[in-house]
Scaffold this motif. Structure first.
Motif, PDB file in Angstrom:
ATOM      1  N   ASN A  64       0.817  -1.215   0.000  1.00 39.29           N
ATOM      2  CA  ASN A  64       0.000   0.000   0.000  1.00 39.29           C
ATOM      3  C   ASN A  64       0.852   1.267   0.000  1.00 39.29           C
ATOM      4  OD1 ASN A  64      -2.732  -0.774  -0.108  1.00 39.29           O
ATOM      5  ND2 ASN A  64      -2.683  -1.438   2.035  1.00 39.29           N
ATOM      6  N   ARG A  65       2.097   1.141   0.407  1.00 41.63           N
ATOM      7  CA  ARG A  65       2.979   2.310   0.437  1.00 41.63           C
ATOM      8  C   ARG A  65       3.696   2.554  -0.893  1.00 41.63           C
ATOM      9  NH1 ARG A  65       3.929   0.381   5.803  1.00 41.63           N
ATOM     10  NH2 ARG A  65       5.811  -0.783   5.189  1.00 41.63           N
ATOM     11  N   MET A  66       3.522   1.653  -1.853  1.00 40.72           N
ATOM     12  CA  MET A  66       4.217   1.801  -3.134  1.00 40.72           C
ATOM     13  C   MET A  66       3.620   2.965  -3.940  1.00 40.72           C
ATOM     14  SD  MET A  66       6.622  -0.489  -3.127  1.00 40.72           S
ATOM     15  CE  MET A  66       6.753  -0.183  -1.360  1.00 40.72           C
ATOM     16  N   THR A  67       4.416   4.009  -4.157  1.00 40.02           N
ATOM     17  CA  THR A  67       3.906   5.207  -4.821  1.00 40.02           C
ATOM     18  C   THR A  67       3.618   4.966  -6.301  1.00 40.02           C
ATOM     19  OG1 THR A  67       6.183   5.957  -5.202  1.00 40.02           O
ATOM     20  CG2 THR A  67       5.084   6.745  -3.216  1.00 40.02           C
ATOM     21  N   GLN A  68       4.350   4.033  -6.936  1.00 44.70           N
ATOM     22  CA  GLN A  68       4.140   3.827  -8.364  1.00 44.70           C
ATOM     23  C   GLN A  68       2.749   3.260  -8.645  1.00 44.70           C
ATOM     24  OE1 GLN A  68       6.484   1.204 -11.506  1.00 44.70           O
ATOM     25  NE2 GLN A  68       7.675   2.988 -10.887  1.00 44.70           N
ATOM     26  N   PHE A  69       2.247   2.392  -7.765  1.00 42.22           N
ATOM     27  CA  PHE A  69       0.884   1.885  -7.936  1.00 42.22           C
ATOM     28  C   PHE A  69      -0.117   3.028  -7.840  1.00 42.22           C
ATOM     29  CE2 PHE A  69      -3.115   0.566  -5.914  1.00 42.22           C
ATOM     30  CZ  PHE A  69      -3.618  -0.242  -6.929  1.00 42.22           C
ATOM     31  N   LYS A  70       0.073   3.901  -6.882  1.00 40.61           N
ATOM     32  CA  LYS A  70      -0.847   5.030  -6.711  1.00 40.61           C
ATOM     33  C   LYS A  70      -0.847   5.916  -7.948  1.00 40.61           C
ATOM     34  CE  LYS A  70      -0.018   5.039  -1.728  1.00 40.61           C
ATOM     35  NZ  LYS A  70       0.586   5.764  -0.585  1.00 40.61           N
ATOM     36  N   GLU A  71       0.334   6.138  -8.510  1.00 40.60           N
ATOM     37  CA  GLU A  71       0.438   6.997  -9.693  1.00 40.60           C
ATOM     38  C   GLU A  71      -0.209   6.345 -10.914  1.00 40.60           C
ATOM     39  OE1 GLU A  71       4.609   7.578 -10.027  1.00 40.60           O
ATOM     40  OE2 GLU A  71       4.748   8.912  -8.282  1.00 40.60           O
ATOM     41  N   LYS A  72       0.046   5.054 -11.127  1.00 40.13           N
ATOM     42  CA  LYS A  72      -0.459   4.383 -12.320  1.00 40.13           C
ATOM     43  C   LYS A  72      -1.939   4.040 -12.218  1.00 40.13           C
ATOM     44  CE  LYS A  72       3.873   2.554 -14.093  1.00 40.13           C
ATOM     45  NZ  LYS A  72       4.591   1.379 -14.654  1.00 40.13           N
ATOM     46  N   ALA A  73      -2.401   3.715 -11.009  1.00 40.32           N
ATOM     47  CA  ALA A  73      -3.820   3.393 -10.834  1.00 40.32           C
ATOM     48  C   ALA A  73      -4.681   4.648 -10.856  1.00 40.32           C
ATOM     49  CB  ALA A  73      -4.017   2.634  -9.535  1.00 40.32           C
ATOM     50  N   GLY A  74      -4.102   5.766 -10.435  1.00 42.55           N
ATOM     51  CA  GLY A  74      -4.852   7.017 -10.422  1.00 42.55           C
ATOM     52  C   GLY A  74      -6.012   6.984  -9.434  1.00 42.55           C
ATOM     53  N   LYS A  75      -7.080   7.656  -9.795  1.00 43.26           N
ATOM     54  CA  LYS A  75      -8.238   7.751  -8.900  1.00 43.26           C
ATOM     55  C   LYS A  75      -9.125   6.519  -8.968  1.00 43.26           C
ATOM     56  CE  LYS A  75      -8.378  12.822  -9.195  1.00 43.26           C
ATOM     57  NZ  LYS A  75      -9.181  14.006  -9.598  1.00 43.26           N
ATOM     58  N   ASP A  76      -8.973   5.725 -10.022  1.00 44.54           N
ATOM     59  CA  ASP A  76      -9.850   4.566 -10.217  1.00 44.54           C
ATOM     60  C   ASP A  76      -9.153   3.280  -9.766  1.00 44.54           C
ATOM     61  OD1 ASP A  76     -12.087   3.171 -10.917  1.00 44.54           O
ATOM     62  OD2 ASP A  76     -11.655   3.132 -13.064  1.00 44.54           O
ATOM     63  N   ARG A  77      -8.746   3.246  -8.514  1.00 41.28           N
ATOM     64  CA  ARG A  77      -7.976   2.098  -8.017  1.00 41.28           C
ATOM     65  C   ARG A  77      -8.793   0.821  -7.982  1.00 41.28           C
ATOM     66  NH1 ARG A  77      -4.482   4.567  -2.958  1.00 41.28           N
ATOM     67  NH2 ARG A  77      -3.713   6.408  -4.069  1.00 41.28           N
ATOM     68  N   GLU A  78     -10.113   0.944  -7.811  1.00 43.37           N
ATOM     69  CA  GLU A  78     -10.945  -0.244  -7.731  1.00 43.37           C
ATOM     70  C   GLU A  78     -10.924  -1.042  -9.037  1.00 43.37           C
ATOM     71  OE1 GLU A  78     -12.615  -1.472  -5.044  1.00 43.37           O
ATOM     72  OE2 GLU A  78     -11.496   0.060  -3.957  1.00 43.37           O
ATOM     73  N   ASN A  79     -10.661  -0.378 -10.139  1.00 47.27           N
ATOM     74  CA  ASN A  79     -10.629  -1.057 -11.433  1.00 47.27           C
ATOM     75  C   ASN A  79      -9.209  -1.356 -11.920  1.00 47.27           C
ATOM     76  OD1 ASN A  79     -13.415  -1.374 -12.037  1.00 47.27           O
ATOM     77  ND2 ASN A  79     -13.559   0.819 -12.468  1.00 47.27           N
TER      78      ASN A  79
END
Length: 334
Positions: free
Chosen positions: A104-119
């Motif tokens: 959950n702390r991985m910033t690259q996932f947050k950047e690539k998933a964007g606001k639509d993390r559920e998908n």
């Protein structure tokens, strides 16, 4: 040899100048000092690239780029990630060691998933665990990484340490990061604040290794610049000038400060013209060799097949050790 290196490159949308300056040219130089294993990470690419024909084409193009740039399949191991099953097999074991909080702390996932993390695909979230398996299944001691991958390597070290402690064995060494050279982060030719990327919709933003001499020269001459006389390194105030200065220094294999002093009173147009000439001189031979190699896919496939066999011969015993430590039965012993 000073240790074992593992590094990988995604086969997505072609290989560009940023890949070459930030990684590939260093891979070539490391071959004389380390036991080198280089991987085309198609399983990682599957998180974003899902056209099978494009995947196959890009995988062969990546192989051609690496060989054309100087990666020697005899001195190093060059293979495709999906061709060695141990990567996926070790990933599951490591997934049972890794913690959700770490991922959950991985910033690259947050950047690539964007606001639509559920998908977002699950593979994008667990990408760093597969990366850890890529490295650890060869007991790699060093990993050349860019700044954007340092966090993933730190996670790989955490996973390795956690596995070793849990099972009371020092199976996996803690891999050390290698940050090499000044051009570890090459920026876009259209916007000096953004990294040069395969996914940028503008082809003018990057130099592809498949670009011919005319395209390379034109892109550099059209590269965004400013109106200040002289080329100085100031990423905050002059991001475009700083980027082009860094590219020139890397291509010339000279210190950035030396290049800055040489072009202190030079106009941008003259500097870009000189940079274009230098880039054509350095990249055209790679482009020509890539074209030759891509015209013979059977030859490339043979290189990758042999590389996969050599990689599997190293990974297999490591995976067997991991299986024994976690208590999996060996079917050959029943």
């Amino acid at each position: 040899m000073q240790g074992r290196i593992f590094s990988g490159i995604q086969p997505t949308h072609g290989i560009h100048l940023g890949n070459y300056l930030g990684a590939i040219r260093h891979w070539v130089r490391l071959q004389g000092s380390y036991d080198c294993i280089y991987c085309i990470v198609d399983q990682h690419a599957l998180t974003t690239l899902q056209d099978p024909q494009e995947m196959r084409r890009n995988t062969r193009e990546a192989a051609a780029a690496l060989v054309a740039a100087g990666v020697d399949p005899k001195r190093s191991i060059l293979f495709v990630q999906s061709n060695v099953a141990a990567h996926s097999q070790l990933t599951w074991i490591l997934s049972c060691v890794a913690r959700m909080g770490w991922l959950n702390r991985m910033t690259q996932f947050k950047e690539k998933a964007g606001k639509d993390r559920e998908n977002a695909p699950v593979g994008l979230f667990t990408y760093p665990v597969l990366m850890a398996a890529d490295i650890l299944v060869y007991k790699a001691t060093h990993v050349p990484v860019g700044e954007d991958q340092k966090q993933h390597l730190e996670l790989a070290r955490d996973i390795a340490g956690s596995f070793n402690r849990r099972f009371g064995n020092e199976l996996f060494p803690l891999p050390e990061p290698m940050i090499l050279g000044e051009a570890t982060r090459v920026m876009s030719l259209r916007d000096g604040t953004k990294k040069m990327s395969k996914s940028d919709p503008s082809d003018q933003s990057r130099i592809n290794l498949t670009d011919d001499a005319d395209a390379i020269a034109l892109k550099f001459r059209r590269a965004k610049s400013d109106s200040i006389l002289g080329i100085t390194y100031d990423p905050e105030a002059r991001p475009e000038a700083s980027n082009l200065l860094t590219i020139y220094a890397a291509l010339a294999d000279r210190p950035r400060a030396e290049i800055e002093a040489e072009f202190a009173g030079t106009s941008f147009s003259e500097f870009k013209s000189r940079l274009a000439d230098l880039a054509v001189e350095k990249l055209s031979p790679i482009n020509a060799e890539m074209r030759r190699l891509q015209a013979d896919p059977g030859y490339l496939d043979a290189i990758l097949r042999e590389g996969a066999e050599r990689a599997a011969a190293i990974a297999g015993p490591v995976l067997k050790e991991a299986y024994e430590l976690v208590g999996f039965l060996d079917p050959r012993e029943r």
